[in-house]
Design a protein around this motif. Sequence first.
Motif, short mmCIF file in Angstrom:
data_model
loop_
_atom_site.label_atom_id
_atom_site.label_comp_id
_atom_site.label_asym_id
_atom_site.label_seq_id
_atom_site.Cartn_x
_atom_site.Cartn_y
_atom_site.Cartn_z
N SER A 1 -21.60 5.66 24.68
CA SER A 1 -22.02 6.70 25.62
C SER A 1 -21.70 8.06 25.02
CB SER A 1 -21.28 6.56 26.96
OG SER A 1 -19.89 6.72 26.74
N THR A 2 -22.42 9.08 25.48
CA THR A 2 -22.10 10.44 25.02
C THR A 2 -22.55 11.43 26.08
OG1 THR A 2 -22.24 12.00 23.17
CG2 THR A 2 -24.28 10.84 23.74
N CYS A 3 -21.82 12.54 26.19
CA CYS A 3 -22.24 13.59 27.11
C CYS A 3 -21.80 14.94 26.54
CB CYS A 3 -21.66 13.38 28.51
SG CYS A 3 -19.88 13.38 28.54
N LYS A 4 -22.48 15.99 26.97
CA LYS A 4 -22.10 17.33 26.53
C LYS A 4 -20.79 17.73 27.21
CE LYS A 4 -23.92 21.87 25.51
NZ LYS A 4 -25.06 22.79 25.49
N HIS A 5 -19.90 18.37 26.46
CA HIS A 5 -18.58 18.69 27.00
C HIS A 5 -18.08 19.95 26.28
CE1 HIS A 5 -14.97 17.73 29.16
NE2 HIS A 5 -14.27 17.30 28.14
N PHE A 6 -17.80 21.01 27.01
CA PHE A 6 -17.30 22.27 26.44
C PHE A 6 -18.10 22.70 25.20
CE2 PHE A 6 -13.69 20.99 29.06
CZ PHE A 6 -13.51 22.18 29.77
N GLY A 7 -19.41 22.63 25.30
CA GLY A 7 -20.27 23.08 24.21
C GLY A 7 -20.44 22.05 23.13
N GLY A 8 -19.57 21.05 23.09
CA GLY A 8 -19.65 19.97 22.10
C GLY A 8 -20.02 18.67 22.79
N SER A 9 -19.36 17.59 22.40
CA SER A 9 -19.68 16.30 23.02
C SER A 9 -18.44 15.43 23.17
CB SER A 9 -20.71 15.54 22.16
OG SER A 9 -20.14 15.20 20.92
N MET B 1 -12.85 -2.67 18.29
CA MET B 1 -12.01 -1.58 18.80
C MET B 1 -12.90 -0.47 19.38
SD MET B 1 -8.78 -2.39 18.49
CE MET B 1 -7.97 -0.84 18.86
N THR B 2 -12.35 0.25 20.34
CA THR B 2 -13.07 1.33 21.01
C THR B 2 -12.26 2.62 20.87
OG1 THR B 2 -13.79 -0.30 22.64
CG2 THR B 2 -14.09 2.01 23.23
N PHE B 3 -12.95 3.74 20.69
CA PHE B 3 -12.26 5.04 20.78
C PHE B 3 -13.21 6.06 21.40
CE2 PHE B 3 -14.24 5.10 16.55
CZ PHE B 3 -14.82 6.36 16.50
N ASN B 4 -12.63 7.08 21.99
CA ASN B 4 -13.38 8.25 22.45
C ASN B 4 -13.14 9.39 21.48
OD1 ASN B 4 -14.12 6.78 24.69
ND2 ASN B 4 -12.72 7.82 26.10
N VAL B 5 -14.13 10.24 21.35
CA VAL B 5 -13.95 11.40 20.46
C VAL B 5 -14.61 12.63 21.08
CG1 VAL B 5 -15.96 10.67 19.05
CG2 VAL B 5 -14.32 12.31 18.12
N PHE B 6 -13.86 13.71 21.11
CA PHE B 6 -14.43 15.02 21.46
C PHE B 6 -14.76 15.73 20.16
CE2 PHE B 6 -13.81 19.61 21.67
CZ PHE B 6 -14.88 19.92 22.50
N LEU B 7 -16.03 16.13 20.00
CA LEU B 7 -16.43 16.93 18.85
C LEU B 7 -16.80 18.32 19.33
CD1 LEU B 7 -18.71 14.46 16.83
CD2 LEU B 7 -16.40 15.23 16.23
N PRO B 8 -16.24 19.36 18.71
CA PRO B 8 -16.58 20.72 19.14
C PRO B 8 -18.00 21.10 18.70
CG PRO B 8 -15.15 20.78 17.23
CD PRO B 8 -15.28 19.33 17.60
N SER C 1 -8.30 11.11 27.40
CA SER C 1 -9.52 11.93 27.25
C SER C 1 -10.01 12.46 28.59
CB SER C 1 -10.62 11.15 26.53
OG SER C 1 -10.99 10.01 27.25
N ILE C 2 -9.81 11.69 29.67
CA ILE C 2 -10.31 12.13 30.97
C ILE C 2 -9.27 12.99 31.71
CG2 ILE C 2 -11.00 11.33 33.28
CD1 ILE C 2 -12.28 8.90 31.91
N LYS C 3 -7.99 12.63 31.59
CA LYS C 3 -6.99 13.22 32.48
C LYS C 3 -6.21 14.41 31.90
CE LYS C 3 -5.81 9.15 35.24
NZ LYS C 3 -4.67 8.25 35.55
N ALA C 4 -6.10 14.51 30.56
CA ALA C 4 -5.23 15.54 30.00
C ALA C 4 -5.87 16.92 29.96
CB ALA C 4 -4.78 15.13 28.59
N GLY C 5 -7.18 16.98 29.94
CA GLY C 5 -7.86 18.27 29.92
C GLY C 5 -7.69 19.02 28.61
N ALA C 6 -7.63 18.27 27.51
CA ALA C 6 -7.34 18.91 26.22
C ALA C 6 -8.58 19.51 25.56
CB ALA C 6 -6.72 17.88 25.27
N ALA C 7 -9.76 19.10 25.97
CA ALA C 7 -10.98 19.50 25.23
C ALA C 7 -11.31 20.98 25.41
CB ALA C 7 -12.16 18.64 25.65
N SER C 8 -10.92 21.56 26.53
CA SER C 8 -11.25 22.97 26.78
C SER C 8 -10.69 23.85 25.66
CB SER C 8 -10.69 23.38 28.15
OG SER C 8 -10.79 24.77 28.30
N ARG C 9 -9.38 23.73 25.44
CA ARG C 9 -8.74 24.54 24.40
C ARG C 9 -9.18 24.10 23.00
NH1 ARG C 9 -5.88 29.08 25.75
NH2 ARG C 9 -3.89 29.26 24.67
N ALA C 10 -9.31 22.80 22.80
CA ALA C 10 -9.72 22.29 21.47
C ALA C 10 -11.09 22.86 21.09
CB ALA C 10 -9.74 20.77 21.47
N SER C 11 -11.97 22.99 22.08
CA SER C 11 -13.32 23.51 21.78
C SER C 11 -13.23 24.93 21.25
CB SER C 11 -14.20 23.46 23.03
OG SER C 11 -13.80 24.43 23.98
#
Length: 299
Positions: free
Chosen positions: A7-15, A30-37, A64-74
């Motif tokens: 699955s993929t979705c747009k997130h903070f300008g990235g995905s 194995m499964t992993f999630n990844v935020f890409l800016p 990935s869902i609960k920590a809210g790290a992608a905003s700053r990482a982006s």
Amino acid sequence: MALTLVSTCKHFGGSLSKYTHPSATNQCTMTFNVFLPKAAVENNTKVPVLYCLGGLTSNEDNFSIKAGAASRASQYGLALVFPDSSPRDVGFAEAGADPNVGYSAGFYLNATQAPWNKNWNMYDYIVKELPQVLASHLPIDTSRSSITGHSMGGHGALTIFLKNQSAYKSISAFSPILHPSISYWGLAAFPKYLGEDRAVWKEHDTIELLKRYSSEKNLRQDFKVLIDQGTGDQFLQEPDRLNTSDLITLIKEQGLENQFEIRYQDGYDHGYFFISTFVNDHIDHHAKALDLALQDVSR
Ligand SMILES: N[C@@H](CCC(=O)N[C@@H](CS)C(=O)NCC(=O)O)C(=O)O
């Protein structure tokens, strides 16, 4: 090595994407999630990465869902990788029987005892196989890596960093399990994964590794660990499962005050509302070590 996009979705300008892949190390999918800016998604620019390791009962989704790290990482152009915390669906009953051992309880180590030693090779997975998968399939520069984690994932981040000090630019943790060879979760999991020899357990214990590496002068001098620990954490109460005070004592004994910043956060518990309150500080900490500057990225 195939990588399957689930699955993929747009997130903070990235995905934010979920992938599966066959793992030779863990002999399962194995499964992993990844935020890409944004720069990685739009221009295929290779970006640095922060590994975010989850705790007991977690899979790749919790951090990935609960920590809210992608905003700053982006804003820093930093990728975030959220691995699963154990192998899955390996088909023996023991793997699902105990929340402290088995599924969601990988402890980021290589098990030596049957039946676990076939699949529970999370140390090799995080240190070797996953970076290879990322580098070959995604716009991620694994030569610029940092690592963080929560609870069991904090234990993973710290022990992995100590054993691979040149592989990670920086390290942080939220409420890490620090002394598992003497505390509840380690006493539950280590005999099953590692057998009864307690000398072996010490190889998977932050306090014991740090004590040894510091005495042997085998510690990189230029690292700084940021640790946040809530004072209202239920796992700090007797019997203490995290042992933050043991780390503070060791730091004083070994003169490691310049390498560790341990912050007690008043009244916060063990959960993700605590993590999301302080996660930007951790992203800033890693961005500084990775030499990243805040940018104004359109969303
Ligand atoms: N139920 C477990 C602990 C469960 C727990 O608090 N897990 C934490 C990590 S140690 C977590 O991140 N849970 C998943 C979540 O909150 O999303 C116990 O009491 O031993």
